[in-house]
Write a protein that holds these residues in place. Structure first.
Motif, PDB file in Angstrom:
ATOM      1  N   ASN A 158       0.823  -1.213   0.000  1.00 19.07           N
ATOM      2  CA  ASN A 158       0.000   0.000   0.000  1.00 19.07           C
ATOM      3  C   ASN A 158       0.857   1.262   0.000  1.00 19.07           C
ATOM      4  O   ASN A 158       0.509   2.256  -0.651  1.00 19.07           O
ATOM      5  CB  ASN A 158      -0.940  -0.015   1.205  1.00 19.07           C
ATOM      6  N   ASN A 159       1.965   1.224   0.720  1.00 19.37           N
ATOM      7  CA  ASN A 159       2.853   2.389   0.718  1.00 19.37           C
ATOM      8  C   ASN A 159       3.423   2.643  -0.681  1.00 19.37           C
ATOM      9  O   ASN A 159       3.537   3.794  -1.119  1.00 19.37           O
ATOM     10  CB  ASN A 159       3.993   2.185   1.710  1.00 19.37           C
ATOM     11  N   SER A 160       3.769   1.567  -1.382  1.00 21.41           N
ATOM     12  CA  SER A 160       4.319   1.731  -2.733  1.00 21.41           C
ATOM     13  C   SER A 160       3.258   2.216  -3.713  1.00 21.41           C
ATOM     14  O   SER A 160       3.555   2.959  -4.648  1.00 21.41           O
ATOM     15  CB  SER A 160       4.926   0.408  -3.215  1.00 21.41           C
ATOM     16  N   ILE A 161       2.017   1.814  -3.493  1.00 19.19           N
ATOM     17  CA  ILE A 161       0.918   2.266  -4.353  1.00 19.19           C
ATOM     18  C   ILE A 161       0.690   3.763  -4.187  1.00 19.19           C
ATOM     19  O   ILE A 161       0.526   4.509  -5.172  1.00 19.19           O
ATOM     20  CB  ILE A 161      -0.378   1.490  -4.025  1.00 19.19           C
ATOM     21  N   LEU A 162       0.703   4.238  -2.967  1.00 19.24           N
ATOM     22  CA  LEU A 162       0.351   5.634  -2.677  1.00 19.24           C
ATOM     23  C   LEU A 162       1.527   6.597  -2.788  1.00 19.24           C
ATOM     24  O   LEU A 162       1.319   7.816  -2.855  1.00 19.24           O
ATOM     25  CB  LEU A 162      -0.261   5.719  -1.274  1.00 19.24           C
ATOM     26  N   ALA A 163       2.750   6.065  -2.825  1.00 22.01           N
ATOM     27  CA  ALA A 163       3.924   6.940  -2.889  1.00 22.01           C
ATOM     28  C   ALA A 163       4.021   7.624  -4.248  1.00 22.01           C
ATOM     29  O   ALA A 163       3.650   7.054  -5.285  1.00 22.01           O
ATOM     30  CB  ALA A 163       5.193   6.130  -2.621  1.00 22.01           C
ATOM     31  N   SER A 164       4.512   8.854  -4.242  1.00 26.37           N
ATOM     32  CA  SER A 164       4.709   9.560  -5.510  1.00 26.37           C
ATOM     33  C   SER A 164       5.787   8.847  -6.323  1.00 26.37           C
ATOM     34  O   SER A 164       6.692   8.213  -5.770  1.00 26.37           O
ATOM     35  CB  SER A 164       5.127  11.008  -5.253  1.00 26.37           C
ATOM     36  N   TRP A 165       5.680   8.966  -7.644  1.00 20.40           N
ATOM     37  CA  TRP A 165       6.614   8.273  -8.540  1.00 20.40           C
ATOM     38  C   TRP A 165       7.227   9.283  -9.500  1.00 20.40           C
ATOM     39  O   TRP A 165       6.502   9.996 -10.203  1.00 20.40           O
ATOM     40  CB  TRP A 165       5.881   7.172  -9.301  1.00 20.40           C
ATOM     41  N   PRO A 166       8.539   9.369  -9.560  1.00 21.88           N
ATOM     42  CA  PRO A 166       9.181  10.394 -10.398  1.00 21.88           C
ATOM     43  C   PRO A 166       8.979  10.204 -11.894  1.00 21.88           C
ATOM     44  O   PRO A 166       9.208  11.136 -12.674  1.00 21.88           O
ATOM     45  CB  PRO A 166      10.671  10.265 -10.031  1.00 21.88           C
ATOM     46  N   GLY A 167       8.524   9.032 -12.321  1.00 19.17           N
ATOM     47  CA  GLY A 167       8.326   8.785 -13.746  1.00 19.17           C
ATOM     48  C   GLY A 167       6.976   9.231 -14.270  1.00 19.17           C
ATOM     49  O   GLY A 167       6.651   9.019 -15.448  1.00 19.17           O
ATOM     50  N   THR A 168       6.161   9.848 -13.411  1.00 22.66           N
ATOM     51  CA  THR A 168       4.812  10.261 -13.807  1.00 22.66           C
ATOM     52  C   THR A 168       4.855  11.238 -14.989  1.00 22.66           C
ATOM     53  O   THR A 168       5.662  12.154 -15.030  1.00 22.66           O
ATOM     54  CB  THR A 168       4.098  10.934 -12.620  1.00 22.66           C
ATOM     55  N   GLY A 169       3.923  11.016 -15.957  1.00 23.82           N
ATOM     56  CA  GLY A 169       3.851  11.846 -17.151  1.00 23.82           C
ATOM     57  C   GLY A 169       4.531  11.171 -18.323  1.00 23.82           C
ATOM     58  O   GLY A 169       5.324  10.252 -18.164  1.00 23.82           O
ATOM     59  N   GLY A 170       4.208  11.600 -19.528  1.00 24.64           N
ATOM     60  CA  GLY A 170       4.853  11.032 -20.692  1.00 24.64           C
ATOM     61  C   GLY A 170       3.977  10.025 -21.419  1.00 24.64           C
ATOM     62  O   GLY A 170       2.745  10.100 -21.385  1.00 24.64           O
ATOM     63  N   SER A 171       4.624   9.047 -22.065  1.00 21.52           N
ATOM     64  CA  SER A 171       3.952   8.111 -22.960  1.00 21.52           C
ATOM     65  C   SER A 171       3.415   6.894 -22.200  1.00 21.52           C
ATOM     66  O   SER A 171       3.461   6.837 -20.966  1.00 21.52           O
ATOM     67  CB  SER A 171       4.915   7.676 -24.061  1.00 21.52           C
ATOM     68  N   THR A 172       2.932   5.901 -22.977  1.00 20.69           N
ATOM     69  CA  THR A 172       2.278   4.729 -22.391  1.00 20.69           C
ATOM     70  C   THR A 172       2.995   3.457 -22.833  1.00 20.69           C
ATOM     71  O   THR A 172       2.771   2.946 -23.938  1.00 20.69           O
ATOM     72  CB  THR A 172       0.799   4.665 -22.821  1.00 20.69           C
ATOM     73  N   SER A 173       3.858   2.924 -21.974  1.00 18.71           N
ATOM     74  CA  SER A 173       4.592   1.685 -22.265  1.00 18.71           C
ATOM     75  C   SER A 173       3.824   0.486 -21.702  1.00 18.71           C
ATOM     76  O   SER A 173       4.321  -0.246 -20.841  1.00 18.71           O
ATOM     77  CB  SER A 173       6.004   1.751 -21.679  1.00 18.71           C
ATOM     78  N   LEU A 174       2.601   0.311 -22.195  1.00 22.04           N
ATOM     79  CA  LEU A 174       1.714  -0.732 -21.673  1.00 22.04           C
ATOM     80  C   LEU A 174       2.283  -2.133 -21.883  1.00 22.04           C
ATOM     81  O   LEU A 174       2.319  -2.950 -20.954  1.00 22.04           O
ATOM     82  CB  LEU A 174       0.340  -0.619 -22.347  1.00 22.04           C
ATOM     83  N   TYR A 175       2.704  -2.447 -23.118  1.00 20.75           N
ATOM     84  CA  TYR A 175       3.182  -3.791 -23.417  1.00 20.75           C
ATOM     85  C   TYR A 175       4.439  -4.125 -22.599  1.00 20.75           C
ATOM     86  O   TYR A 175       4.614  -5.257 -22.133  1.00 20.75           O
ATOM     87  CB  TYR A 175       3.493  -3.936 -24.907  1.00 20.75           C
ATOM     88  N   GLN A 176       5.307  -3.129 -22.447  1.00 23.37           N
ATOM     89  CA  GLN A 176       6.526  -3.330 -21.663  1.00 23.37           C
ATOM     90  C   GLN A 176       6.176  -3.649 -20.207  1.00 23.37           C
ATOM     91  O   GLN A 176       6.792  -4.524 -19.578  1.00 23.37           O
ATOM     92  CB  GLN A 176       7.394  -2.076 -21.708  1.00 23.37           C
ATOM     93  N   ALA A 177       5.188  -2.942 -19.666  1.00 21.14           N
ATOM     94  CA  ALA A 177       4.768  -3.173 -18.280  1.00 21.14           C
ATOM     95  C   ALA A 177       4.178  -4.567 -18.108  1.00 21.14           C
ATOM     96  O   ALA A 177       4.465  -5.260 -17.125  1.00 21.14           O
ATOM     97  CB  ALA A 177       3.762  -2.108 -17.863  1.00 21.14           C
TER      98      ALA A 177
END
Length: 319
Positions: A158-177
Motif C-alpha cells: 500500500n505504501n508503494s501504491i500511494l507513494a509519488s513516482w518520479p516517472g509520472t507523465g509522458g507516454s504509455t509503455s503498456l506492453y513493456q509493463a
C-alpha cells in the motif's frame, strides 16, 4: 349428515391439493449464464495443466464444478484429426494462494482524479489479500519501474501504491509493463500460486520496446492470464479492443470503466480478486494417438452446467 361430511371432505381435498401444488414450486436457478476462460501449458505430450475461470452473469465465480462438467477435444492437421481428453477440475478456493503483478498507468493523460481512483482500487485489492497471497506493484509511463517486488506485506504494497513516482507523465509503455509483470509472475511457483497479471491503463500503447506479439506470446506460453482494465472514454476504441483481446487470448477477462465515473474501479478490482480466489486448476490427459512433437494443435475446453455451456480454445505446439 352423510352428504354434508362428503362435501366437506371433497372441499378439503381440493384445498389441500392446491396448497401442495403451490408449496412445491421449484426454486429458480440464479445462474443464467456462464463464461469460461483459462490458460495452460503442456506438462507432457499427453497432458496439459493450468488455471481456469468460470463465472456467472454477474462476473462471480461459479463453484461446485468438477471434471464431469468439462469436455476437452484436441484438433490438429487443420482439424482433420482429433482426440478427446479426460479432464480433472479442482477448486482453488481457499487452498491455493494468489500471486498477482499489478501494473499502474501514470502516463500524461492520467488526471489527478483518475490516479486517485486507480490507487484506491489497487489498495482495495491488496487489503482483500489473504496473508499468504503475494502481489507486486509496477508503475509505468514512458518508463517501467517495479516499485515493490512480490511480497505478502500489505503495508509495503500500500505504501508503494500511494507513494509519488518520479516517472509520472509522458507516454504509455503498456506492453513493456505487462511483459515485466509476466516475467515476475513466472518466478512464483505454479504449484503454490494462481499467478496472474492485472494490467490497468487509460490509453493505447505507444512507447514499448517489446512488440505486442512478444508480450502476448510470452504470457500465453508461460500460462499467465492477463486481466486488463481500461479507463477509456470510448468503449469501442482501438485501445479498448486491444485490451479485450489481450485478456481473451491470455485466459482472463477485460473490464471497462469511464474516466468520469472511475470510482467503480473498486468493484472491478474486488471482482478480479474474487475470480482469482474462486478459480480452478484444470488438468487434461489426452487419449489415443497423438501428433508428433512440433505439431501445432488446438485444444477446445467446454464447460457445461445444467443447460448452460461455454468454451474457450487455445493453440499450442506439441512438446
Amino acid at each position: 349428515m352423510k352428504t354434508t361430511i362428503l362435501i366437506f371432505a371433497v372441499l378439503f381435498a381440493v384445498y389441500f391439493t392446491g396448497c401442495q401444488n403451490n408449496d412445491i414450486t421449484a426454486p429458480q436457478d440464479p445462474i443464467t449464464e456462464i463464461r469460461t476462460n483459462g490458460t495452460f501449458t503442456a506438462t507432457s505430450p499427453s497432458q496439459i495443466k493450468g488455471t481456469m475461470f468460470i463465472t456467472d452473469q454477474n462476473n462471480s465465480p461459479v463453484s461446485g464444478l468438477n471434471g464431469g462438467n468439462i469436455t476437452a477435444v484436441l484438433h490438429w492437421n487443420s482439424g482433420g484429426s482429433s482426440t478427446n481428453g479426460s479432464a480433472n477440475l479442482s477448486s482453488n478456493g481457499g487452498k491455493v494462494n494468489v500471486a498477482s503483478a499489478m501494473t499502474m498507468d501514470y502516463s500524461g493523460s492520467m488526471g489527478s482524479q483518475q490516479i486517485a481512483c486507480m490507487e484506491t482500487a489497487c489498495t482495495t485489492y491488496v487489503n482483500m489479500m489473504k496473508t499468504t497471497d503475494l502481489s507486486e506493484i509496477i508503475k509505468f509511463a514512458s518508463d517501467v519501474t517495479v516499485v515493490q517486488a512480490f511480497t505478502s506485506d500489505k503495508s509495503l504494497l500500500n505504501n508503494s501504491i500511494l507513494a509519488s513516482w518520479p516517472g509520472t507523465g509522458g507516454s504509455t509503455s503498456l506492453y513493456q509493463a505487462i511483459y515485466q509483470a509476466t516475467s515476475d509472475a513466472i518466478s512464483q511457483p505454479s504449484a503454490q500460486y494462481v499467478r496472474s497479471v492485472i494490467a490497468f491503463t487509460d490509453g493505447e500503447e505507444n512507447n514499448s520496446t517489446v512488440t505486442r506479439d512478444q508480450m502476448i506470446n510470452y504470457a500465453i506460453s508461460n500460462g499467465i492470464p492477463v486481466y486488463t482494465i481500461g479507463l477509456l472514454s470510448n468503449p469501442g476504441s482501438n485501445g479498448a479492443l486491444d485490451l479485450k483481446n489481450i485478456a481473451d487470448t491470455s485466459g482472463a477477462f477485460y473490464f471497462y470503466s469511464h474516466p468520469d465515473s472511475c470510482t467503480n474501479l473498486n468493484s472491478i478490482y474486488t471482482t478480479i480478486s474474487g475470480q482469482l480466489a474462486g478459480s480452478y486448476t484444470l488438468t487434461v490427459d489426452w487419449q489415443g494417438t497423438l501428433p508428433s512433437s512440433g505439431t501445432t494443435v488446438e485444444a477446445t475446453i467446454t464447460t457445461t452446467r445444467n443447460n448452460l455451456s461455454s468454451s474457450f480454445r487455445r493453440f499450442y505446439v506439441m512438446p
